[in-house]
Design a protein around this motif. Structure first.
Motif, mmCIF file in Angstrom:
data_model
loop_
_atom_site.group_PDB
_atom_site.id
_atom_site.type_symbol
_atom_site.label_atom_id
_atom_site.label_comp_id
_atom_site.label_asym_id
_atom_site.label_seq_id
_atom_site.Cartn_x
_atom_site.Cartn_y
_atom_site.Cartn_z
ATOM 1 N N UNK A 177 -28.327 3.894 -1.911
ATOM 2 C CA UNK A 177 -28.386 4.687 -3.319
ATOM 3 C C UNK A 177 -29.198 5.563 -2.450
ATOM 4 N N UNK A 178 -30.442 6.344 -1.911
ATOM 5 C CA UNK A 178 -31.154 7.401 -1.142
ATOM 6 C C UNK A 178 -30.319 7.764 -0.467
ATOM 7 N N UNK A 179 -29.436 7.933 0.736
ATOM 8 C CA UNK A 179 -28.499 8.880 1.770
ATOM 9 C C UNK A 179 -27.668 9.249 0.762
ATOM 10 N N UNK A 180 -27.129 8.481 -0.108
ATOM 11 C CA UNK A 180 -26.229 9.138 -0.122
ATOM 12 C C UNK A 180 -25.397 11.069 -0.847
ATOM 13 N N UNK A 181 -26.496 11.105 -0.983
ATOM 14 C CA UNK A 181 -26.782 12.232 -1.383
ATOM 15 C C UNK A 181 -27.373 13.012 -0.185
ATOM 16 N N UNK A 182 -27.463 12.906 0.892
ATOM 17 C CA UNK A 182 -27.584 13.659 2.068
ATOM 18 C C UNK A 182 -25.932 13.677 2.528
ATOM 19 N N UNK A 183 -24.978 13.050 2.671
ATOM 20 C CA UNK A 183 -24.224 13.541 2.685
ATOM 21 C C UNK A 183 -22.850 13.727 2.138
#
Length: 248
Positions: A177-183
């Motif tokens: 979940x914490x990597x979704x934003x950067x994509x």
């Protein structure tokens, strides 16, 4: 091409399995205009990914036609590889070559398919890496990157071919979940630059904020389509109302 010109036209596309027992796509009709961000939503098994994969013939439709820049790509005489070069595709699971550095992953297709020199391909690749904040990882291998970094690389790798349209098949669903934003941030940048995009996603926030049009699919059919405002604030069909009640 003019901004409101149709880039992809889908006419009555069907995809059947088991001799028609399973209708993965059951007569899809839509047009994707240049610069549009079409977000495809719907429950699992509704045909979203099949639809996306039909757009560049990774899945061959059972019936119907798909026109890309006025060429019927479903016609057996069409050289699909020529058209695929103009359609970037980003998958759920990155699909990077594990034995190649990030830079090599990015320059191999432009050199092989577009006959670019290594120097020329490298300049573009480094510009794109810089854009997603990963120029310092050019000589790293995929195994040394986080999931979010790999997916950002997968996006810019597709952009190295300078495509007319980008197809995204649930690009964030395999990420923490914490990597979704950067994509999603990279995808928003692309949308702001008027890149034509077709995005299959479960990220309703992205659909609302970035989509110019949202298409809701269920049971292989497109049940409803409209602006994000229309789809999310006044869904007409009961099927869409039930879906949104579960996901919002």
């Amino acid at each position: 091409m003019n901004a409101n010109e149709t880039l992809i036209k889908v006419e009555n596309v069907q995809k059947y399995y088991n001799g028609g027992a399973i209708k993965a796509l059951d007569g899809i009709n839509t047009e994707i205009k240049k610069g549009e961000v079409v977000v495809v939503i719907g429950p699992s098994g509704s045909g979203k990914s099949t639809f996306l994969r039909c757009l560049n013939l990774l899945e061959i439709p059972t019936g119907g036609s798909i026109y890309f820049e006025d060429v019927d790509i479903t016609d057996a005489k069409t050289n699909i590889n020529t058209h695929r070069q103009r359609m970037g595709m980003v998958f759920q699971h990155f699909n990077l070559f594990p034995h190649m550095t990030i830079l090599k992953n990015m320059i191999i297709a432009p050199m092989k398919l577009q006959k670019k020199s290594q120097a020329e391909a490298t300049v573009l690749a480094m510009e794109l890496l810089k854009r997603v904040g990963l120029e310092d990882r050019a000589n790293a291998y995929p195994s040394q990157l986080s999931g979010g970094q790999k997916q950002r690389i997968a996006i810019v790798r597709a952009l190295c071919m300078q495509p007319e349209v980008m197809l995204f098949d649930e690009p964030t669903s395999a990420l923490d979940p914490e990597m979704v934003g950067e994509v999603l941030e990279v995808m928003k940048q692309l949308a702001n630059e008027n890149m034509t995009m077709v995005v299959v996603t479960h990220e309703m926030g992205f659909a609302k904020e970035v989509g110019s049009r949202v298409m809701f699919m269920a049971d292989g059919k497109q049940v409803e389509e409209g602006t994000p405002h229309e789809i999310f604030t006044s869904p007409k069909s009961e099927r869409l109302q039930n879906f949104l009640a579960k996901v919002l």
